[in-house]
Design an enzyme around this catalytic site. Structure first.
Site, PDB file in Angstrom:
ATOM      1  CG  ASP A 194      -1.750   1.224   1.352  1.00  0.00           C
ATOM      2  OD1 ASP A 194      -2.359   1.595   0.339  1.00  0.00           O
ATOM      3  OD2 ASP A 194      -1.782   1.826   2.439  1.00  0.00           O
ATOM      4  CE  LYS A 195       0.089   7.471  -2.591  1.00  0.00           C
ATOM      5  NZ  LYS A 195       0.345   8.590  -1.631  1.00  0.00           N
TER       6      LYS A 195
END
Length: 584
Positions: A251-252
């Site tokens: 995930d960022k």
């Protein structure tokens, strides 16, 4: 059985050797495994026992059980005291040792408004006054203890396979040895003595003790090693799976990045509302959310000394997955979110080309752009920006060296995703952007069904990551993230340091390698001595020595996974050794 058989054959020296060596083996085995067991039990003992409760009315200090503290109560944490609860510092500034939870040996400075966790220790020179924000069962240390207890109960497929093998193998060996000790007596005394001794040697040699102990002791050592570094793996099955990971989806926000947004730009569109009024509506809409972006917007209103009118209230506040939020304030419909939300409700076209160009320039610089509408008018656009974690690029590079495919999944716009992705060393084709939670789920499914035998690992921290974490072969939650992500994950990084993810994967690989070594050695040692036995070149004491030696060797081989006391809690400067071979 072997001792009684040797006594029956009047071979008293062999009987004494068997008894002595078995006694020594049990003592040495207990000594060797105690360290691993103690490493996990030490974590269970982190739970605070007492608390210095501050009587609000009189100011007196009352010593009470930590479990009896109620939410909202105040406690005094003196120098050297263990913090009894999760809370917020209201008075005092001191250094806190969080190594018991995070594995980080460096003390952390804590002052007013800073969060502290139960089980950590005030090692500074100033007492802290802390307000309790959770019950004993919901505290960070209680969650950690629960995860460790679950980990010890969760058995791996390899453990189960070894146990199934032993259940079939052991009765067959016992029956064979019994037959060797009984039926040959029908052929005469000499034949009976000869085959009885072979039968006794066979049952000792064929004893699967080394095989049975080789797997669990290795898992216990691996789980203890990770737990001591603030990495909670929920059982040997997940530790084993870590060693077979070949694809990682990041995930960022809050994972590859710090998850600490700051408002860079806020442009007011139109003249219907002033800047102060716009920020007031933003604060109202974002206050109920715990997302890092929402926290940044609320903090920005505080920084500009904007106070929210107490008569205003948000009704029908709803989250729109992958788009934003919507609610009703004073009879007006208010929306806050990304461009996808406003394009769907046909409001985005009202933004001028000049403002669109400005928002695109913000995106290209790595910012996250959002908008707010009141009724059917978009009244502002804003840009918040998050920075990549210092270790992200190093960790991504290390995984590539290990032959592990890495991708980034984010709901953010393409330009912002590319800016962060390139900064951490990802290729453009490995950056997936503008994703809804369901689309993240589909990508994880696609990666699992793709070519290759390796497993897929997903690492994230938000509520919208929970479905992807649940469906991945291995789900890893960042400890600073949402509770739901931690519940649905298989592994939790207590302080969200990505170097610990790298350490976890390498520990999984080492664990699998040690298990293979132990199982192979157990079978090889038995086979070699069995060959000498039937060649007439083995004795009962030698068989016992081999069995004891094999048990100790596999135990010590598994124990080498435990870190030395000197380096237990130190990940500072941890790097992947490019010259070290990694188990495929």
């Amino acid at each position: 059985f072997a001792t009684l058989g040797a006594l029956g054959l009047q071979d008293y020296t062999e009987a004494a050797a068997v008894t002595f060596l078995f006694s020594i083996s049990e003592w040495l085995e207990s000594l060797a495994t105690t360290r691993a067991r103690n490493a996990l039990s030490a974590i269970v003992q982190l739970r605070p026992e007492r608390a210095n409760l501050i009587d609000v009315e009189s100011g007196d200090i009352i010593i009470v059980p930590a479990a009896a503290l109620s939410v909202g109560s105040f406690v005094l944490v003196r120098t050297g005291d263990k913090i009894p609860c999760d809370g917020v510092v209201v008075d005092g500034t001191s250094a806190v040792d969080e190594s018991s939870l995070t594995g980080e040996s460096r003390p952390v400075r804590k002052g007013p408004d800073d969060k502290v966790s139960g089980g950590t220790i005030n090692i500074g020179t100033t007492p802290l006054r802390v307000k309790n924000v959770s019950t004993a069962n919901d505290s960070a240390v209680s969650r950690l203890i629960q995860l460790v207890e679950e980990a010890q109960a969760n058995r791996s497929p390899t453990e189960k396979m070894v146990d199934r093998f032993a259940k079939i193998y052991t009765p067959i060996v016992v029956l064979l040895a019994f037959s060797m000790c009984t039926f040959p007596w029908l052929a005469g005394t000499e034949a009976g003595k000869y085959w009885t001794k072979l039968g006794l040697i066979t049952i000792v040699i064929a004893c699967p003790c080394a095989l049975i102990i080789s797997t669990p002791i290795t898992y216990v050592a691996g789980l203890a090693a990770t737990a001591q570094r603030g990495i909670i793996v929920k059982g040997g099955a997940h530790l084993e799976a870590l060693g077979r990971v070949k694809k990682i989806a990041f995930d960022k926000t809050g994972t590859l990045t710090q998850g600490k947004f700051a408002l860079l730009h806020l442009n007011i569109l139109g003249d219907r509302f002033t800047r102060e009024e716009v920020m007031e509506y933003l604060a109202l809409m974002e206050s109920p959310s715990s997302h890092p972006l929402a926290i940044a917007l609320v903090q920005a209103t505080r920084n500009e000394n904007v106070t929210v009118n107490k008569s205003l209230e948000v009704l029908d506040h709803s989250l729109i997955e992958g788009e934003g939020i919507v609610g009703n304030v004073g009879g007006l419909t208010v929306r806050v979110g990304n461009a996808r939300l406003f394009k769907r409700v046909n409001l985005f076209k009202s933004i001028s080309n000049t403002d669109v160009d400005i928002s695109e320039s913000w995106c290209k610089s790595g910012g996250t752009v959002g908008y707010m509408s009141i009724d059917d008018d978009i009244v502002c656009m804003y840009c918040v920006q998050d920075a990549a974690r210092e270790e992200s690029r190093e960790v991504v590079h290390a995984f590539k060296l290990m032959g592990i495919e890495t991708v980034m999944l984010t709901g953010d716009n393409r330009s912002s995703a590319l800016a962060i992705g390139r900064e951490v060393g990802l290729a453009e084709e490995d950056i997936r952007s503008e994703l809804l939670p369901k689309e993240k789920l589909d990508i994880i499914t696609e990666l699992r069904c793709g070519n290759g035998k390796g497993l897929v690992l997903m690492v994230g921290d938000g509520v919208n990551d929970a479905p992807a974490l649940a469906i991945a072969d291995v789900g890893v939650a960042m400890g600073a993230g949402a509770a739901l992500a931690m519940e649905t994950s298989d592994i939790t990084l207590m302080d969200s340091n990505l170097k610990k993810l790298l350490y976890s994967v390498r520990m999984g690989q080492k664990t699998n390698r040690v298990i293979i070594e132990n199982i192979a050695f157990s079978f090889a040692a038995k086979a070699i001595v069995m060959g000498f036995t039937f060649a007439g070149m083995a004795s009962l004491w030698a068989a016992i020595g081999t069995d004891v030696g094999a048990m100790l060797i596999v135990t010590l081989n598994g124990m080498k996974l435990l870190p030395s006391k000197k380096g237990t809690n130190d990940l500072v400067g941890y790097e992947f050794d490019k010259n070290e071979k990694v188990l495929a």
